[in-house]
Design an enzyme around this catalytic site. Structure first.
Site, PDB file in Angstrom:
ATOM      1  N   CYS A  42       0.812  -1.226   0.000  1.00 28.96           N
ATOM      2  CA  CYS A  42       0.000   0.000   0.000  1.00 28.96           C
ATOM      3  C   CYS A  42       0.842   1.273   0.000  1.00 28.96           C
ATOM      4  O   CYS A  42       0.327   2.360  -0.257  1.00 28.96           O
ATOM      5  CB  CYS A  42      -0.932  -0.006   1.204  1.00 28.96           C
ATOM      6  SG  CYS A  42      -1.920  -1.493   1.271  1.00 28.96           S
TER       7      CYS A  42
ATOM      8  N   ASN B 103     -10.154  -0.824  -0.142  1.00 33.21           N
ATOM      9  CA  ASN B 103      -8.710  -0.610  -0.057  1.00 33.21           C
ATOM     10  C   ASN B 103      -8.080  -1.111  -1.362  1.00 33.21           C
ATOM     11  O   ASN B 103      -8.038  -2.309  -1.617  1.00 33.21           O
ATOM     12  CB  ASN B 103      -8.185  -1.409   1.151  1.00 33.21           C
ATOM     13  CG  ASN B 103      -6.686  -1.311   1.324  1.00 33.21           C
ATOM     14  OD1 ASN B 103      -5.970  -0.896   0.427  1.00 33.21           O
ATOM     15  ND2 ASN B 103      -6.213  -1.720   2.489  1.00 33.21           N
TER      16      ASN B 103
ATOM     17  N   HIS C  50      -3.785   6.796   2.644  1.00 34.83           N
ATOM     18  CA  HIS C  50      -4.132   5.467   2.137  1.00 34.83           C
ATOM     19  C   HIS C  50      -5.528   5.089   2.633  1.00 34.83           C
ATOM     20  O   HIS C  50      -5.835   5.203   3.823  1.00 34.83           O
ATOM     21  CB  HIS C  50      -3.090   4.452   2.606  1.00 34.83           C
ATOM     22  CG  HIS C  50      -3.476   3.043   2.302  1.00 34.83           C
ATOM     23  ND1 HIS C  50      -3.944   2.661   1.065  1.00 34.83           N
ATOM     24  CD2 HIS C  50      -3.491   1.927   3.076  1.00 34.83           C
ATOM     25  CE1 HIS C  50      -4.225   1.378   1.085  1.00 34.83           C
ATOM     26  NE2 HIS C  50      -3.964   0.904   2.298  1.00 34.83           N
TER      27      HIS C  50
HETATM   28  O1  UT7 Z   1      -3.833  -1.720   3.568  1.00 33.32           O
HETATM   29  C1  UT7 Z   1      -2.944  -2.024   4.603  1.00 33.32           C
HETATM   30  C2  UT7 Z   1      -3.344  -1.376   5.851  1.00 33.32           C
HETATM   31  N1  UT7 Z   1      -4.483  -2.085   6.402  1.00 33.32           N
HETATM   32  C3  UT7 Z   1      -5.126  -1.579   7.437  1.00 33.32           C
HETATM   33  O2  UT7 Z   1      -4.806  -0.509   7.873  1.00 33.32           O
HETATM   34  C4  UT7 Z   1      -6.232  -2.407   8.068  1.00 33.32           C
HETATM   35  C5  UT7 Z   1      -6.266  -2.150   9.553  1.00 33.32           C
HETATM   36  N2  UT7 Z   1      -7.247  -2.941  10.254  1.00 33.32           N
HETATM   37  C6  UT7 Z   1      -8.580  -2.753  10.163  1.00 33.32           C
HETATM   38  O3  UT7 Z   1      -9.027  -1.938   9.390  1.00 33.32           O
HETATM   39  C7  UT7 Z   1      -9.498  -3.510  11.096  1.00 33.32           C
HETATM   40  O4  UT7 Z   1      -8.726  -4.183  12.078  1.00 33.32           O
HETATM   41  C8  UT7 Z   1     -10.428  -4.538  10.378  1.00 33.32           C
HETATM   42  C9  UT7 Z   1     -11.462  -3.811   9.555  1.00 33.32           C
HETATM   43  C10 UT7 Z   1      -9.598  -5.443   9.485  1.00 33.32           C
HETATM   44  C11 UT7 Z   1     -11.148  -5.381  11.410  1.00 33.32           C
HETATM   45  O5  UT7 Z   1     -11.883  -4.546  12.296  1.00 33.32           O
HETATM   46  P1  UT7 Z   1     -11.810  -4.764  13.888  1.00 33.32           P
HETATM   47  O6  UT7 Z   1     -12.695  -3.775  14.494  1.00 33.32           O
HETATM   48  O7  UT7 Z   1     -10.353  -4.732  14.251  1.00 33.32           O
HETATM   49  O8  UT7 Z   1     -12.441  -6.200  14.050  1.00 33.32           O
HETATM   50  P2  UT7 Z   1     -11.789  -7.491  14.721  1.00 33.32           P
HETATM   51  O9  UT7 Z   1     -10.799  -8.106  13.807  1.00 33.32           O
HETATM   52  O10 UT7 Z   1     -11.377  -7.186  16.116  1.00 33.32           O
HETATM   53  O11 UT7 Z   1     -13.065  -8.431  14.809  1.00 33.32           O
HETATM   54  C12 UT7 Z   1     -14.151  -8.163  15.707  1.00 33.32           C
HETATM   55  C13 UT7 Z   1     -15.196  -9.222  15.551  1.00 33.32           C
HETATM   56  C14 UT7 Z   1     -14.636 -10.647  15.632  1.00 33.32           C
HETATM   57  O12 UT7 Z   1     -15.610 -11.446  16.249  1.00 33.32           O
HETATM   58  P3  UT7 Z   1     -15.459 -11.849  17.785  1.00 33.32           P
HETATM   59  O13 UT7 Z   1     -14.153 -12.571  17.892  1.00 33.32           O
HETATM   60  O14 UT7 Z   1     -15.479 -10.557  18.541  1.00 33.32           O
HETATM   61  O15 UT7 Z   1     -16.652 -12.708  18.026  1.00 33.32           O
HETATM   62  C15 UT7 Z   1     -14.498 -11.050  14.178  1.00 33.32           C
HETATM   63  O16 UT7 Z   1     -14.599 -12.454  14.016  1.00 33.32           O
HETATM   64  O17 UT7 Z   1     -15.780  -9.114  14.256  1.00 33.32           O
HETATM   65  C16 UT7 Z   1     -15.700 -10.365  13.595  1.00 33.32           C
HETATM   66  N3  UT7 Z   1     -15.531 -10.109  12.157  1.00 33.32           N
HETATM   67  C17 UT7 Z   1     -16.582  -9.970  11.342  1.00 33.32           C
HETATM   68  N4  UT7 Z   1     -17.908 -10.016  11.543  1.00 33.32           N
HETATM   69  C18 UT7 Z   1     -18.715  -9.811  10.482  1.00 33.32           C
HETATM   70  C19 UT7 Z   1     -14.381  -9.947  11.466  1.00 33.32           C
HETATM   71  N5  UT7 Z   1     -14.665  -9.710  10.181  1.00 33.32           N
HETATM   72  C20 UT7 Z   1     -16.016  -9.708  10.076  1.00 33.32           C
HETATM   73  C21 UT7 Z   1     -16.899  -9.507   8.996  1.00 33.32           C
HETATM   74  N6  UT7 Z   1     -18.219  -9.559   9.249  1.00 33.32           N
HETATM   75  N7  UT7 Z   1     -16.472  -9.249   7.751  1.00 33.32           N
END
Ligand code: UT7
Length: 363
Positions: free
Chosen positions: A126, A296, A266
């Site tokens: 990225c 993204n 980004h």
């Molecule tokens: O391009 C390179 C740079 N990339 C970035 O900067 C990305 C940075 N990271 C992010 O944007 C975020 O961390 C994400 C969007 C990838 C994830 O968001 P989050 O708020 O950090 O969610 P999480 O990974 O902590 O997941 C929270 C919950 C989990 O469930 P439990 O364990 O709390 O029951 C996940 O399993 O959300 C669940 N989950 C989903 N639920 C519905 C994860 N993905 C999904 C989904 N739909 N697509």
């Protein structure tokens, strides 16, 4: 300036480098959040709330990284008004190339008719477009190139695991490009380019797979080829490290966050951009965002956002911008820009040129 062996030498005077054209291309096929909810256990509500993304563009049929790159490069060339054979450097940023070789830069060079150009590819995920642009600037500053094409193209839809809901909802495919030209002016007021390889494992894509008969450890391809991300750690890195980088670059340019008209960061997550606006104490509406429509798009995200915002008349010549790419590596590059692009295809550009010519004639 003092060299490491103790000899002193004169810092050479450097040529100015202006951004003269911007271009982008996104494939026609759109995948909405509802479409994705047919594939994995997710919902439009979750995706919009946690990321700000509503839809993304993805390739279909036989579309390739090179094809997207060529379309974006042609758009940027037309915007700059510079003929292809006057481009003497092509740098292509892609982490999802069609092949390991020939490089995307070679295919772009051939397609735009840059018959005398040098060039190379850069894989920095990225951050690729930003790092390629800063590198191209060095060639222009030293007189090694007069005009450079910087093009970024990524097709992550090839490499995400379509059964992993935590990553497949994030990415879209696109390309973006900029033309940089030697000039009396310099569009780059300052920059910072950095790496932190200690956290590389948090976001990786690719393979350790080896066909060498002497290598004994083989890993199933499926396990390693697809993109894997520790979203929480990358999120923490983005909101922790990136604002410091922006602050340092602003300080080098003698500017404050409030002096900046637009922040083009980004497009990874709306929550990251909101957090940055808060941290830098600037209005959220100074953040240029188009990830709701594209997701993204990796290396392409900054030129794609620049192209759209400048086409909409939101980003105007004379305004000051912060551009910042960040992601896998981990890597990040920030630049403070004095925006100067006037689309040579627009009626107003022709009007400005006519007025300048008349003015010069009158003197
Ligand atoms: O391009 C390179 C740079 N990339 C970035 O900067 C990305 C940075 N990271 C992010 O944007 C975020 O961390 C994400 C969007 C990838 C994830 O968001 P989050 O708020 O950090 O969610 P999480 O990974 O902590 O997941 C929270 C919950 C989990 O469930 P439990 O364990 O709390 O029951 C996940 O399993 O959300 C669940 N989950 C989903 N639920 C519905 C994860 N993905 C999904 C989904 N739909 N697509």
């Amino acid at each position: 300036m003092t060299a490491p062996h103790g000899k002193t030498f004169q810092t050479p005077s450097l040529i100015g480098c202006e951004i003269t054209g911007i271009g982008a291309f996104a494939p026609e096929t759109i995948l909405t959040n509802d479409d994705l909810s047919q594939l994995v256990d997710t919902s439009d509500e979750w995706i919009q709330t946690r990321t700000g993304i509503k839809q993304r563009h993805v390739v279909s049929g036989d579309q390739t990284v090179a094809e997207l790159a060529i379309k974006a490069a042609q758009d940027a060339l037309a915007c700059s008004g510079i003929p292809g054979d006057e481009i003497d450097l092509v740098i292509a940023a892609s982490s999802t190339p069609d092949a390991i070789y020939p490089g995307t830069s070679c295919q772009v060079q051939h397609a735009i008719g840059a018959t005398h150009a040098a060039g190379f590819d850069m894989a920095l995920a990225c951050t690729g477009f930003m790092s390629a642009m800063i590198t191209a600037r060095q060639f222009i500053q030293t007189g090694a190139a007069r005009n450079a094409m910087v093009v970024a193209s990524d097709i992550h839809s090839r490499f995400v695991d379509w059964s992993d809901r935590s990553t497949c909802i994030l990415f879209g495919d696109a390309a973006g490009a900029a033309v940089l030209s030697a000039s009396d002016k310099d569009s780059f007021l300052s920059y910072e380019m950095r790496l932190d390889g200690s956290k590389g494992h948090e976001l990786r894509m690719g393979t350790y797979l080896s066909n060498c008969p002497l290598v004994t450890q083989r890993t199933p391809a499926q396990e390693v080829v697809y993109l894997k991300m520790n979203g929480k750690e990358v999120f923490k890195f983005a909101v922790g490290v990136v604002p410091h980088s922006i602050e340092r670059a602003l300080e080098k340019a003698g500017l404050k966050p409030g002096d900046i008209d637009h922040y083009v960061l980004h497009q990874a997550n709306k929550r990251i951009m909101d957090a940055m606006a808060e941290r830098l104490d600037v209005d959220a509406d100074r953040m240029v965002m188009n990830l709701d429509r594209y997701g993204n798009t990796s290396a392409a995200s900054i030129p794609l956002a620049l192209k759209e915002a400048s086409q909409e008349g939101r980003i105007l010549p004379g305004q000051k911008l912060v551009l910042c790419g960040f992601g896998a590596g981990l890597a990040w590059t920030t630049a403070i820009i004095d925006w100067s692009v006037v689309d040579q295809r627009s009626a107003s550009a022709k009007q400005i040129q006519k007025q300048t010519a008349e003015c010069l004639e009158a003197h």
